[in-house]
Design a protein around this motif. Structure first.
Motif, mmCIF file in Angstrom:
data_model
loop_
_atom_site.group_PDB
_atom_site.id
_atom_site.type_symbol
_atom_site.label_atom_id
_atom_site.label_comp_id
_atom_site.label_asym_id
_atom_site.label_seq_id
_atom_site.Cartn_x
_atom_site.Cartn_y
_atom_site.Cartn_z
ATOM 1 N N ASP A 72 0.841 -1.195 0.000
ATOM 2 C CA ASP A 72 0.000 0.000 0.000
ATOM 3 C C ASP A 72 0.879 1.249 0.000
ATOM 4 O O ASP A 72 1.964 1.247 0.582
ATOM 5 C CB ASP A 72 -0.893 0.028 1.245
ATOM 6 N N CYS A 73 0.432 2.298 -0.661
ATOM 7 C CA CYS A 73 1.109 3.596 -0.657
ATOM 8 C C CYS A 73 1.285 4.058 0.791
ATOM 9 O O CYS A 73 0.348 3.997 1.577
ATOM 10 C CB CYS A 73 0.267 4.596 -1.448
ATOM 11 N N ARG A 74 2.507 4.506 1.134
ATOM 12 C CA ARG A 74 2.780 4.902 2.517
ATOM 13 C C ARG A 74 2.007 6.154 2.909
ATOM 14 O O ARG A 74 1.624 6.327 4.056
ATOM 15 C CB ARG A 74 4.282 5.150 2.717
ATOM 16 N N ALA A 75 1.777 7.012 1.919
ATOM 17 C CA ALA A 75 1.132 8.294 2.226
ATOM 18 C C ALA A 75 -0.363 8.123 2.507
ATOM 19 O O ALA A 75 -0.890 8.694 3.451
ATOM 20 C CB ALA A 75 1.356 9.270 1.080
ATOM 21 N N CYS A 76 -1.041 7.321 1.691
ATOM 22 C CA CYS A 76 -2.505 7.253 1.818
ATOM 23 C C CYS A 76 -2.967 5.891 2.326
ATOM 24 O O CYS A 76 -4.163 5.663 2.495
ATOM 25 C CB CYS A 76 -3.161 7.547 0.472
ATOM 26 N N ARG A 77 -2.044 4.987 2.560
ATOM 27 C CA ARG A 77 -2.364 3.634 3.026
ATOM 28 C C ARG A 77 -3.356 2.910 2.120
ATOM 29 O O ARG A 77 -4.247 2.199 2.575
ATOM 30 C CB ARG A 77 -2.888 3.665 4.464
ATOM 31 N N LYS A 79 -5.597 4.188 -0.067
ATOM 32 C CA LYS A 79 -6.847 4.833 -0.489
ATOM 33 C C LYS A 79 -6.719 5.491 -1.867
ATOM 34 O O LYS A 79 -7.695 5.624 -2.588
ATOM 35 C CB LYS A 79 -7.256 5.897 0.530
ATOM 36 N N GLY A 80 -5.483 5.891 -2.209
ATOM 37 C CA GLY A 80 -5.254 6.599 -3.469
ATOM 38 C C GLY A 80 -5.044 8.082 -3.210
ATOM 39 O O GLY A 80 -5.864 8.718 -2.553
ATOM 40 N N CYS A 81 -3.904 8.609 -3.691
ATOM 41 C CA CYS A 81 -3.616 10.032 -3.496
ATOM 42 C C CYS A 81 -2.727 10.498 -4.653
ATOM 43 O O CYS A 81 -2.367 9.703 -5.512
ATOM 44 C CB CYS A 81 -2.913 10.254 -2.143
ATOM 45 N N GLU A 82 -2.368 11.783 -4.643
ATOM 46 C CA GLU A 82 -1.567 12.309 -5.733
ATOM 47 C C GLU A 82 -0.194 11.643 -5.824
ATOM 48 O O GLU A 82 0.311 11.388 -6.910
ATOM 49 C CB GLU A 82 -1.397 13.832 -5.579
ATOM 50 N N LEU A 83 0.386 11.355 -4.644
ATOM 51 C CA LEU A 83 1.733 10.761 -4.615
ATOM 52 C C LEU A 83 1.789 9.424 -5.345
ATOM 53 O O LEU A 83 2.779 9.103 -5.989
ATOM 54 C CB LEU A 83 2.192 10.562 -3.167
ATOM 55 N N CYS A 84 0.738 8.630 -5.235
ATOM 56 C CA CYS A 84 0.745 7.294 -5.859
ATOM 57 C C CYS A 84 -0.063 7.293 -7.146
ATOM 58 O O CYS A 84 -0.398 6.228 -7.667
ATOM 59 C CB CYS A 84 0.219 6.244 -4.882
ATOM 60 N N ASN A 85 -0.369 8.484 -7.644
ATOM 61 C CA ASN A 85 -1.132 8.585 -8.885
ATOM 62 C C ASN A 85 -2.498 7.917 -8.750
ATOM 63 O O ASN A 85 -3.036 7.351 -9.704
ATOM 64 C CB ASN A 85 -0.348 7.921 -10.033
HETATM 65 ZN ZN LIG Z 1 -1.207 7.188 -2.178
#
Ligand SMILES: [Zn+2]
Length: 299
Positions: A72-77, A79-85
């Protein structure tokens, strides 16, 4: 309330089983069911449970930079965010996703879960005989396929990053065996040592590690997720294969659980003996690949 509800439950199971067999022409296998129908009498409903489907094989990882399983993306765990596109993922793909993509479609499963016999670092390759794994298909609507055709289809999709060799159908028990299995592992590594140290010195130092028992305190780099204790692991075999661009190419066969980077660097004295300790000079792994992981003999 009922003093002893068991006879009612078995009576129900028997009668419903007979009725389902009459309707479908299929016989139940209570020990190893593919489908379990739970009758909820209190709420007057039924619940269908589909057993996972498993297959066993070995995988090769031909590129660096992808993890074994999806993170999972570390920033949003996730959920999906800008960092992980907005993918929810830390890395665009993983060995697990590369292997699972096609079988999830073929078996119409909800997901594919990779169970590996250990894992290599994200920046390590895995080649030679590859790493044993079991792929679990969750909630499959289809349970049959030709294993050779499945292998071909997976490789067509997963190559060139990942390649599989499928060996057999499998089961949950094999997953547990795989997780607890203590096989030997073979690595190829590149090591940098001070220029002033001769090849002969390096070869002498390496020969002292051959067959040696190593006391390894949990490495600094993993101490945040592993208990801090000293483990004894054996170097089954180690040899210098040659020199490449001023770096030493070594092959190491180790007990499962032997930390190779620390065997070379000494990890500030936490691993002893180490190549660095014997040379009395810094030594560092600059590249590490897994060549072979001993598999299960009978699956
Ligand atoms: Zn993310």
């Amino acid at each position: 309330h009922l003093e002893n509800p068991e006879p009612l439950k078995s009576e129900m199971n028997r009668e419903v089983g007979k009725a389902v067999a009459a309707l479908t022409g299929k016989r139940g296998d209570p020990k190893n069911p593919e489908l379990t129908i739970v009758l909820n009498i209190a709420d007057d409903c039924t619940e269908l449970q589909i057993a996972s489907l498993y297959f066993y094989g070995r995988y090769l990882k031909h590129v660096r930079g992808i993890p074994q399983t999806h993170w999972d993306c570390r920033a949003c765990r996730g959920k999906g965010c800008e960092l992980c596109n907005f993918t929810g993922k830390q890395y665009p793909t993983s060995v697990e996703e590369e292997i699972a993509r096609v079988p999830v479609e073929i078996f119409q499963a909800d997901a594919g879960i990779l169970h590996g016999a250990g894992r290599e670092d994200i920046d390590a390759l895995c080649y030679g005989t590859g790493r044993p794994f079991v792929m679990e298909m969750a909630n499959p609507k289809i349970r049959t396929a030709d294993l050779r055709e499945l292998e071909e289809a997976i490789n067509k999709s997963a190559m060139p990053e990942v390649e599989v060799r499928l060996e057999s159908w499998s089961n949950k028990k094999t997953v547990e065996m795989l997780k607890s299995h203590k096989g030997h592992k073979t690595y190829r590594i590149l090591v940098s040592v001070d220029d002033r140290i001769s090849l002969e010195n390096v070869q002498n130092a390496v020969s002292k590690l051959n067959g040696a028992w190593i006391a390894q305190r949990t490495p600094n780099r993993v101490s945040h997720r592993r208990a801090d204790l000293v483990r004894k692991r054996q170097v089954i075999g180690i040899q210098v294969l040659g020199i490449e661009n001023g770096l030493y190419r070594l092959e190491v066969v180790g007990d499962s659980g032997l930390y190779i980077k620390e065997l070379i660097s000494g990890d500030e004295g936490r691993t002893s003996p180490s190549l660095s300790e014997i040379l009395a000079a810094p030594a560092k792994v600059t590249e590490l690949d897994v060549v072979q992981v001993d598999g299960l003999s009978n699956t």
